[in-house]
Design an enzyme around this catalytic site. Sequence first.
Site, PDB file in Angstrom:
ATOM      1  CG  HIS A   1       1.113   1.945   7.359  1.00  0.00           C
ATOM      2  ND1 HIS A   1       0.537   2.255   6.139  1.00  0.00           N
ATOM      3  CD2 HIS A   1       1.991   0.936   7.107  1.00  0.00           C
ATOM      4  CE1 HIS A   1       1.042   1.465   5.205  1.00  0.00           C
ATOM      5  NE2 HIS A   1       1.922   0.648   5.763  1.00  0.00           N
TER       6      HIS A   1
ATOM      7  CB  SER B   1      -0.948   0.005   1.202  1.00  0.00           C
ATOM      8  OG  SER B   1      -0.238  -0.105   2.415  1.00  0.00           O
ATOM      9  CD  GLU B   2       0.310   3.953   2.267  1.00  0.00           C
ATOM     10  OE1 GLU B   2      -0.710   4.640   2.080  1.00  0.00           O
ATOM     11  OE2 GLU B   2       0.324   2.968   3.020  1.00  0.00           O
ATOM     12  CB  THR B   3       7.308   1.875  -1.079  1.00  0.00           C
ATOM     13  OG1 THR B   3       6.728   0.601  -1.337  1.00  0.00           O
ATOM     14  CG2 THR B   3       8.818   1.735  -1.005  1.00  0.00           C
TER      15      THR B   3
END
Length: 279
Positions: free
Chosen positions: A77, A46-48
Amino acid sequence: MSIHPFLQINVFSTDPLLGNPLAVVLQADGLSEARMAAFARWTNLSETTFVSTPTDPRADYRVRIFTTLGELPFAGHPTLGSCHAWLANGGMPHGGEIVQECGIGLVRIRRDASGVAFEAPPLRREGPLEPALHARVRAGLGVAADDLMDAQWVDNGPPWLAVRLRSRAAVLAVRPDYVALEGLMVGVFAACDANDGVDAQFESRAFIAGEAAPEDPVTGSLNAGIARWLLREGSSPDRYVISQGTVLGRAGRVQVERVGETVWIGGACVTCIEGSVTL
């Protein structure tokens, strides 16, 4: 090509497999935006995030946050997981608190025995949804009119809108139509009661139409926005826990605490993978 320290962090759960995973590339100075975006698409999380030297002397580090679709000015997060990774890699804050630089500016972070917590940013947009958007969101969520209590903007960087439902059961029953919700970031939540048998006061879910994984397991930015809404209206205690990820088989727990005028959003972080990545 360059080699960078790399960690994959589990955020919002002490169990490495029950929170929200985050890929973190450290010492990312010199990486191009195109290279960051390409790696974020490749991780398919979902995110990097990419942690580098800050441009603001008041900050301890700078973070850039990418989804598979593009860059975000802020996300919850990724903020907690990046801070955890930076500290684990020897990062030393200037003062007692940690200061992160990101797209929305400077974000304060505190740490204690339970994990790390960020100061919930102010809402850039708040208040009721426009009638046409309200109707579109209700239809896209497939929520009965009797179950929908309220819907408001809680935009704090990511353009979240949040829908309050009548019960935890109604939250868990939502099956969104992602085509109908295309282009929107929609959260749903409800208060829990004693019959729900969960160690939290609220349950939430987050939907991002168009993402490779359109339901986010545990979402700091959404829950920060919801906290601003609830605390402003006096609809929650100053300290509470939100459960998220239940439908996905996760057990995320987001800690919310108001201290004076500051709202803190926190949770546990666990390092699951540690090594290096060649970019």
